[in-house]
Design a protein around this motif. Sequence first.
Motif, mmCIF file in Angstrom:
data_model
loop_
_atom_site.group_PDB
_atom_site.id
_atom_site.type_symbol
_atom_site.label_atom_id
_atom_site.label_comp_id
_atom_site.label_asym_id
_atom_site.label_seq_id
_atom_site.Cartn_x
_atom_site.Cartn_y
_atom_site.Cartn_z
ATOM 1 N N GLU A 9 8.797 -3.159 10.154
ATOM 2 C CA GLU A 9 7.394 -3.500 10.460
ATOM 3 C C GLU A 9 7.070 -3.212 11.919
ATOM 4 O O GLU A 9 7.819 -3.596 12.823
ATOM 5 C CB GLU A 9 7.160 -4.988 10.158
ATOM 6 N N HIS A 10 5.953 -2.516 12.135
ATOM 7 C CA HIS A 10 5.489 -2.134 13.470
ATOM 8 C C HIS A 10 6.502 -1.223 14.170
ATOM 9 O O HIS A 10 6.538 -1.144 15.389
ATOM 10 C CB HIS A 10 5.183 -3.367 14.323
ATOM 11 N N THR A 11 7.308 -0.546 13.393
ATOM 12 C CA THR A 11 8.237 0.436 13.942
ATOM 13 C C THR A 11 7.691 1.857 13.853
ATOM 14 O O THR A 11 8.118 2.735 14.598
ATOM 15 C CB THR A 11 9.585 0.380 13.193
ATOM 16 N N ASP A 12 6.723 2.090 12.960
ATOM 17 C CA ASP A 12 6.303 3.482 12.718
ATOM 18 C C ASP A 12 5.643 4.098 13.937
ATOM 19 O O ASP A 12 5.951 5.228 14.319
ATOM 20 C CB ASP A 12 5.430 3.610 11.465
ATOM 21 N N TYR A 13 4.753 3.365 14.606
ATOM 22 C CA TYR A 13 4.088 3.946 15.780
ATOM 23 C C TYR A 13 4.994 3.941 17.009
ATOM 24 O O TYR A 13 4.624 4.434 18.075
ATOM 25 C CB TYR A 13 2.746 3.258 16.069
ATOM 26 N N ASN A 14 6.196 3.378 16.862
ATOM 27 C CA ASN A 14 7.221 3.459 17.905
ATOM 28 C C ASN A 14 8.283 4.504 17.573
ATOM 29 O O ASN A 14 9.397 4.470 18.109
ATOM 30 C CB ASN A 14 7.874 2.086 18.095
ATOM 31 N N ASP A 15 7.935 5.421 16.661
ATOM 32 C CA ASP A 15 8.822 6.523 16.251
ATOM 33 C C ASP A 15 10.123 6.023 15.646
ATOM 34 O O ASP A 15 11.168 6.660 15.782
ATOM 35 C CB ASP A 15 9.126 7.458 17.444
ATOM 36 N N GLY A 16 10.059 4.883 14.957
ATOM 37 C CA GLY A 16 11.251 4.278 14.391
ATOM 38 C C GLY A 16 11.415 4.538 12.908
ATOM 39 O O GLY A 16 10.935 5.546 12.373
ATOM 40 N N PHE A 17 12.092 3.602 12.219
ATOM 41 C CA PHE A 17 12.405 3.736 10.804
ATOM 42 C C PHE A 17 11.609 2.728 9.981
ATOM 43 O O PHE A 17 11.399 1.584 10.412
ATOM 44 C CB PHE A 17 13.901 3.504 10.564
ATOM 45 N N VAL A 18 11.182 3.142 8.796
ATOM 46 C CA VAL A 18 10.473 2.274 7.858
ATOM 47 C C VAL A 18 11.038 2.511 6.463
ATOM 48 O O VAL A 18 11.609 3.573 6.184
ATOM 49 C CB VAL A 18 8.950 2.530 7.864
ATOM 50 N N LEU A 19 10.878 1.516 5.586
ATOM 51 C CA LEU A 19 11.407 1.631 4.219
ATOM 52 C C LEU A 19 10.350 1.143 3.219
ATOM 53 O O LEU A 19 10.478 0.071 2.634
ATOM 54 C CB LEU A 19 12.699 0.824 4.082
ATOM 55 N N PRO A 20 9.276 1.930 3.023
ATOM 56 C CA PRO A 20 8.235 1.532 2.073
ATOM 57 C C PRO A 20 8.516 2.044 0.665
ATOM 58 O O PRO A 20 9.371 2.914 0.454
ATOM 59 C CB PRO A 20 6.993 2.217 2.641
ATOM 60 N N ALA A 21 7.781 1.497 -0.287
ATOM 61 C CA ALA A 21 7.768 2.008 -1.666
ATOM 62 C C ALA A 21 6.311 2.156 -2.097
ATOM 63 O O ALA A 21 5.482 1.285 -1.797
ATOM 64 C CB ALA A 21 8.507 1.056 -2.608
ATOM 65 N N ALA A 22 6.001 3.250 -2.770
ATOM 66 C CA ALA A 22 4.690 3.372 -3.412
ATOM 67 C C ALA A 22 4.673 2.417 -4.596
ATOM 68 O O ALA A 22 5.704 2.180 -5.230
ATOM 69 C CB ALA A 22 4.461 4.802 -3.878
ATOM 70 N N ILE A 23 3.518 1.823 -4.889
ATOM 71 C CA ILE A 23 3.436 0.844 -5.978
ATOM 72 C C ILE A 23 2.466 1.315 -7.056
ATOM 73 O O ILE A 23 1.642 2.202 -6.829
ATOM 74 C CB ILE A 23 3.018 -0.555 -5.460
ATOM 75 N N ASN A 24 2.575 0.693 -8.217
ATOM 76 C CA ASN A 24 1.796 1.114 -9.385
ATOM 77 C C ASN A 24 0.383 0.522 -9.362
ATOM 78 O O ASN A 24 -0.122 0.022 -10.365
ATOM 79 C CB ASN A 24 2.522 0.747 -10.679
ATOM 80 N N PHE A 25 -0.245 0.564 -8.191
ATOM 81 C CA PHE A 25 -1.676 0.297 -8.018
ATOM 82 C C PHE A 25 -2.233 1.526 -7.307
ATOM 83 O O PHE A 25 -1.638 1.988 -6.322
ATOM 84 C CB PHE A 25 -1.910 -0.961 -7.183
ATOM 85 N N HIS A 26 -3.349 2.049 -7.804
ATOM 86 C CA HIS A 26 -3.768 3.386 -7.383
ATOM 87 C C HIS A 26 -5.257 3.477 -7.044
ATOM 88 O O HIS A 26 -6.057 2.687 -7.516
ATOM 89 C CB HIS A 26 -3.483 4.404 -8.500
ATOM 90 N N THR A 27 -5.567 4.520 -6.266
ATOM 91 C CA THR A 27 -6.935 5.019 -6.163
ATOM 92 C C THR A 27 -7.007 6.304 -6.975
ATOM 93 O O THR A 27 -6.124 7.166 -6.872
ATOM 94 C CB THR A 27 -7.311 5.314 -4.703
ATOM 95 N N ILE A 28 -8.047 6.421 -7.794
ATOM 96 C CA ILE A 28 -8.248 7.620 -8.614
ATOM 97 C C ILE A 28 -9.622 8.203 -8.293
ATOM 98 O O ILE A 28 -10.615 7.470 -8.202
ATOM 99 C CB ILE A 28 -8.139 7.290 -10.118
ATOM 100 N N ILE A 29 -9.646 9.511 -8.106
ATOM 101 C CA ILE A 29 -10.891 10.201 -7.758
ATOM 102 C C ILE A 29 -11.164 11.295 -8.786
ATOM 103 O O ILE A 29 -10.323 12.172 -9.020
ATOM 104 C CB ILE A 29 -10.812 10.813 -6.347
ATOM 105 N N ALA A 30 -12.335 11.213 -9.410
ATOM 106 C CA ALA A 30 -12.812 12.276 -10.299
ATOM 107 C C ALA A 30 -13.622 13.261 -9.461
ATOM 108 O O ALA A 30 -14.484 12.840 -8.674
ATOM 109 C CB ALA A 30 -13.677 11.683 -11.411
#
Length: 388
Positions: A35-56
């Motif tokens: 957390e708050h490591t990404d803008y410090n050029d660090g490491f993160v461990l996210p997962a995409a989840i089964n909630f979505h945005t859909i665009i037609a």
Amino acid sequence: MSNPAQRANKLFVQTFGTTADDLYLAPGRVNLIGEHTDYNDGFVLPAAINFHTIIAVKRREDDTFRAVSDAFSGDIKTWQFGQEGQPEEQGSWINYLKGFTSALATSGLPAKGLDLAVVGNVPLGAGLSSSAALEIAFGTAVNDCSQLRLSPLAVAQMAQRGENQYVGCACGIMDQMISALGEQDHALLIDCEDLDSEPVPIPESLSLIIINSNVQRGLVESEYNLRREQCEAVANHFGVESLRHVSLGQLEAAKAQLDETAYKRARHVLTENRRTQQASQALASNDIARLSELMAQSHQSMRDDFEITVPAIDQLVEMIDKVIGNQGGVRMTGGGFGGCVVALVDHALTDAVVETVEANYAKATGLEATVYLCSASDGATRLDEDLY
């Protein structure tokens, strides 16, 4: 009509009086640790989840974009490619789309216009990155329909650039990358310095649970920017571009020369980078007891060194931790000051976690939590017709 794809098609027909050409989908995300490591050029461990945005979408032969969203009913939003003008009021959903086309135009990449209808089921305001899901679904559509041949990573970088330069949010790359590159049943270890990423399998024995505290998230942007400035101040002290290039030993040796608060912020980032790498190894080797320990340490660091938790979040983490012990991990996730808790829990304890939250959280805080049972999902894609 709960199927988001059907809702997107219906909204498109109602709005534009014709059928859409294609549907594009991108997921929200949860950050397991880092957390708050990404803008410090660090490491993160996210997962995409089964909630979505859909665009037609339907292709146009001019450079006009017309967009409507079911979450924000109102007028059709219209703009010309490369003529996005000033952003609308802060937080307006259309800014994320205009930001993407603005970034394309600034980069010298051409794009044809689109008519588009946006629907989604990523919870808004919960810290599950509905904004990145919107950007990446739209960016994937523009990339495909205008045949730009950008890689998913390049789409993510373009979306981040739009959010940084047009929307005005100094976000890191994590949210856009995981929405574009997620893999089913995996988290993604991302090195935010060189943008390398490595899929990390989530053991089949674990349930992925997200609990929205429903704490109103005040001061998030100002506090986020303040912490970013504090981290940058420490990096500047060492004459490096980011905290990625400072070791824990260097930080400890310079403690007396640093502002106490800035030192604590940097200590969180440096220890969180180490924890994130170790957590990816623990997941990959199915060492749940070690993962539990690392997620607990992450939460403590966010609470004590980065100071971004709130009492209701701490109580939520504590009550879940009592149920799961070392058979899972739990921590606050996201920017802080409210939002969500993430838990990776042995399947056998899933019901007990839900029951504990339902029985105790409202009593302790006066708030009702919202529980989401999730799974790690694939990243952005064009939907095949047979899937909807």
